[in-house]
Scaffold this active site. Structure first.
Site, short mmCIF file in Angstrom:
data_model
loop_
_atom_site.label_atom_id
_atom_site.label_comp_id
_atom_site.label_asym_id
_atom_site.label_seq_id
_atom_site.Cartn_x
_atom_site.Cartn_y
_atom_site.Cartn_z
N ASP A 1 0.84 -1.20 0.00
CA ASP A 1 0.00 0.00 0.00
C ASP A 1 0.87 1.25 0.00
O ASP A 1 1.68 1.46 0.90
CB ASP A 1 -0.91 0.00 1.23
CG ASP A 1 -2.11 0.92 1.07
OD1 ASP A 1 -1.91 2.09 0.70
OD2 ASP A 1 -3.25 0.47 1.31
N HIS B 1 2.10 8.72 5.05
CA HIS B 1 1.14 9.75 5.46
C HIS B 1 1.68 10.59 6.63
O HIS B 1 1.34 11.76 6.77
CB HIS B 1 -0.19 9.12 5.86
CG HIS B 1 -1.08 8.79 4.70
ND1 HIS B 1 -1.41 9.70 3.73
CD2 HIS B 1 -1.72 7.64 4.36
CE1 HIS B 1 -2.22 9.14 2.84
NE2 HIS B 1 -2.41 7.88 3.20
N HIS C 1 -1.56 11.11 -1.20
CA HIS C 1 -1.09 10.16 -2.20
C HIS C 1 -0.56 10.91 -3.40
O HIS C 1 -0.79 12.10 -3.58
CB HIS C 1 -2.23 9.24 -2.65
CG HIS C 1 -2.76 8.38 -1.55
ND1 HIS C 1 -3.96 7.71 -1.64
CD2 HIS C 1 -2.25 8.07 -0.33
CE1 HIS C 1 -4.17 7.02 -0.54
NE2 HIS C 1 -3.15 7.23 0.28
N SER D 1 -7.14 4.26 -1.38
CA SER D 1 -7.01 2.80 -1.32
C SER D 1 -8.33 2.08 -1.57
O SER D 1 -8.33 0.88 -1.83
CB SER D 1 -6.46 2.38 0.05
OG SER D 1 -5.14 2.83 0.22
N ASP E 1 -1.16 0.11 -4.84
CA ASP E 1 -2.45 0.73 -5.18
C ASP E 1 -2.30 2.16 -5.67
O ASP E 1 -3.06 2.63 -6.50
CB ASP E 1 -3.41 0.66 -4.00
CG ASP E 1 -2.78 1.11 -2.69
OD1 ASP E 1 -1.57 1.41 -2.66
OD2 ASP E 1 -3.51 1.15 -1.68
N HIS E 2 -1.29 2.85 -5.17
CA HIS E 2 -1.06 4.25 -5.53
C HIS E 2 0.32 4.63 -5.02
O HIS E 2 0.96 3.87 -4.30
CB HIS E 2 -2.12 5.17 -4.90
CG HIS E 2 -2.27 4.95 -3.41
ND1 HIS E 2 -1.31 5.37 -2.51
CD2 HIS E 2 -3.23 4.33 -2.68
CE1 HIS E 2 -1.69 5.03 -1.28
NE2 HIS E 2 -2.84 4.39 -1.36
N ASP F 1 2.06 2.69 3.58
CA ASP F 1 1.21 3.84 3.31
C ASP F 1 1.08 4.75 4.53
O ASP F 1 1.19 5.97 4.43
CB ASP F 1 -0.17 3.34 2.88
CG ASP F 1 -1.19 4.44 2.74
OD1 ASP F 1 -1.14 5.17 1.74
OD2 ASP F 1 -2.06 4.56 3.62
N HIS G 1 -10.12 -2.36 6.90
CA HIS G 1 -9.63 -1.15 6.28
C HIS G 1 -9.88 -1.20 4.77
O HIS G 1 -10.21 -2.26 4.22
CB HIS G 1 -8.13 -0.98 6.58
CG HIS G 1 -7.65 0.42 6.50
ND1 HIS G 1 -6.57 0.79 5.73
CD2 HIS G 1 -8.09 1.57 7.09
CE1 HIS G 1 -6.36 2.09 5.85
NE2 HIS G 1 -7.27 2.58 6.67
N GLU H 1 -1.49 -7.79 2.02
CA GLU H 1 -1.23 -6.35 1.99
C GLU H 1 -0.18 -5.95 3.02
O GLU H 1 -0.31 -6.26 4.20
CB GLU H 1 -2.50 -5.56 2.29
CG GLU H 1 -2.26 -4.05 2.21
CD GLU H 1 -3.24 -3.20 3.02
OE1 GLU H 1 -3.27 -1.98 2.80
OE2 GLU H 1 -3.95 -3.76 3.88
#
Length: 466
Positions: free
Chosen positions: A28, A304, A417, A78, A341-342, A300, A141, A295
């Protein structure tokens, strides 16, 4: 021996067998910048310069790039991205398991079910394969939820999160939903979304559910009614000691919330590698094969928070899990796809010497004669307030601290992101399908084709076999 990769490619034969087993690894927020920085982080731990090494999945024979935008957003979250690479349908930002006909927060459209989409988890179950889900986040999540749930808001993880109780929350869908209830192995965090407020778990945390439902007990009863052999576990020791011959369904919720970062984790929490290997071992008993979704979700979260050290460490842990999986499966009949995912806004810059600390300062200063870090962010909580109209002096900071927030240009409570493409790595049957540049929602269709699952075009119902 610079020519060895060329020789491998020249002599490699395309694997066109039907994929019996499927493993989709999702880092992620694992941008290409994150991969490059993690090489140095991991390599330098073992006495190398670092830049020259490859992560476990970077040696896969086929790579591609996936475009991550969502239907109504040029930068994905996500939820919509999870819907794309798990179901094959692009969606609106903030929604899970629903087509773009459903707007964010539209409970009525979620409830009527007309726009619900399913994907790899459902298709594998209908093909009588064993299925599993492993994550370092809450199992409710956005990313894991996209494997089994349909929610107009990714935040509707427990009933307390909904104003309109006409819609089922995500935890309830994992236990009562058609796809969620049939997942054989579920390992991750988020225990409090399954327990009522009056109940305290073994770590002393109260549940979040106001409906009084104990979904863990309900999960056990439901599995028993299906003639399964279920087991609930909540710590590392219990997970590792599971008798694989006695149990075939496991719900492991190891934390009330997300699981801790690897660098912070107490010994009684299983690692991503330990969860992944246990899942593969148990799922492998199915003669029809399995589908496992794994995952690495804390990459991720570290981004953040602009905690680059933790982001790179979580990526290294993710690579370890992939490496462990490779040792357990037959590459001739197991398709492994690794992607993200990004991306995120972290950049890797400067002109440092080879082997320089990737988490340190650049070798030169800015025009203001103050240093800057090799890694930095476009936005986020790492913004450093200027002092007397001068940029903050990073020599005053402790960059070695595990929770150091790396500098960001724009102050935000949470870094955002990024919108660029993400890498896709593939190995096994039909892995050559994953080369090139494509939409993110192409990924599950290619996986399904290789495994002869799902309602679409597959190897078993097409003439495209030569």
């Amino acid at each position: 021996m610079y020519y060895l990769p060329l020789l491998f490619k020249l002599h490699a034969e395309l694997n066109k067998r039907v994929a019996k087993n499927l493993i989709l690894f999702l880092g992620d927020g694992m941008s290409i910048t994150t991969l490059a920085a993690t090489r140095s982080y991991l390599g330098q731990k073992y006495g190398h310069y670092g830049e020259e090494i490859k992560l476990s999945f970077e040696v896969f024979p086929f790579t591609g790039l996936a475009k991550t935008y969502c239907v109504n957003s040029n930068v994905a979250d996500s939820a919509c991205s999870g819907t794309a690479y798990l179901s094959g349908v692009k969606a609106n930002i903030g929604t899970v398991g629903l087509s773009a006909a459903v707007q964010h927060g539209d409970c009525k459209s979620q409830k009527d079910g007309l726009h619900s989409v399913t994907g790899l988890m459902d298709w594998a179950q209908k093909a009588a394969k064993a299925t599993g889900l492993v994550t370092t986040t809450r199992v409710t999540h956005a990313t894991p939820a996209a494997a089994y749930a349909h929610s107009a808001d990714r935040k509707w993880e427990a009933d307390v999160d909904l104003k309109d109780t006409q819609c089922d929350d995500i935890a309830k869908q994992l236990v009562r939903g058609r796809v969620g209830s049939n997942i054989d192995i579920v390992l991750g965090g988020g225990r409090n979304n399954f327990l009522p407020t009056k109940y305290k778990d073994d770590q002393g945390y109260a549940g979040r559910r106001k409906d009084g439902a104990n979904l863990i007990e309900e999960w056990i009863k439901a599995k028993n009614s299906l003639k399964k052999s279920p087991l609930f576990v909540y710590n590392k020791k219990q997970l590792l000691e599971i008798d694989d011959k006695k149990y075939n369904s496991v719900l492991g919720l190891f934390s009330a919330d997300h699981m801790p970062y690897h660098l912070d984790s107490p010994d009684d929490y299983p690692t991503l590698t330990e969860m992944t290997t246990k899942a593969i071992k148990m799922l492998s008993s199915n003669d029809n094969g399995f589908f496992l979704f794994v995952e690495g979700g804390k990459i991720d979260m570290a981004h953040h928070e602009t905690k680059a050290r933790k982001a790179l460490d979580e990526t290294a842990e993710f690579a370890k899990a992939v490496e462990a999986a490779l040792k357990m499966v037959d590459p001739l009949n197991t398709l492994i796809v690794v992607t993200s995912d990004h991306s995120h806004t972290m950049t890797y810059s400067g002109y440092n010497k080879r082997g320089s600390d990737i988490l340190g300062l650049s070798r030169s200063n800015g025009t203001d004669k103050l240093p800057y870090t090799t890694l930095s962010y476009a936005n986020g909580p790492g913004y450093k307030i200027p002092n007397n109209s001068q940029r903050h002096n990073l020599l005053l900071d402790n960059l070695k601290h595990v929770n150091y927030t790396y500098p960001s240009l724009v102050p935000l409570y949470r870094e955002t992101h990024g919108g660029e493409d993400v890498a896709v790595f593939a190995k096994g049957p039909w892995s050559h399908l994953f080369s090139g540049n494509y939409e993110q929602n192409f990924i599950p269709h290619a996986i399904a084709y290789a495994a002869c699952i799902g309602p679409g075009l597959t190897l078993c119902n097409s003439d495209f076999t030569t």
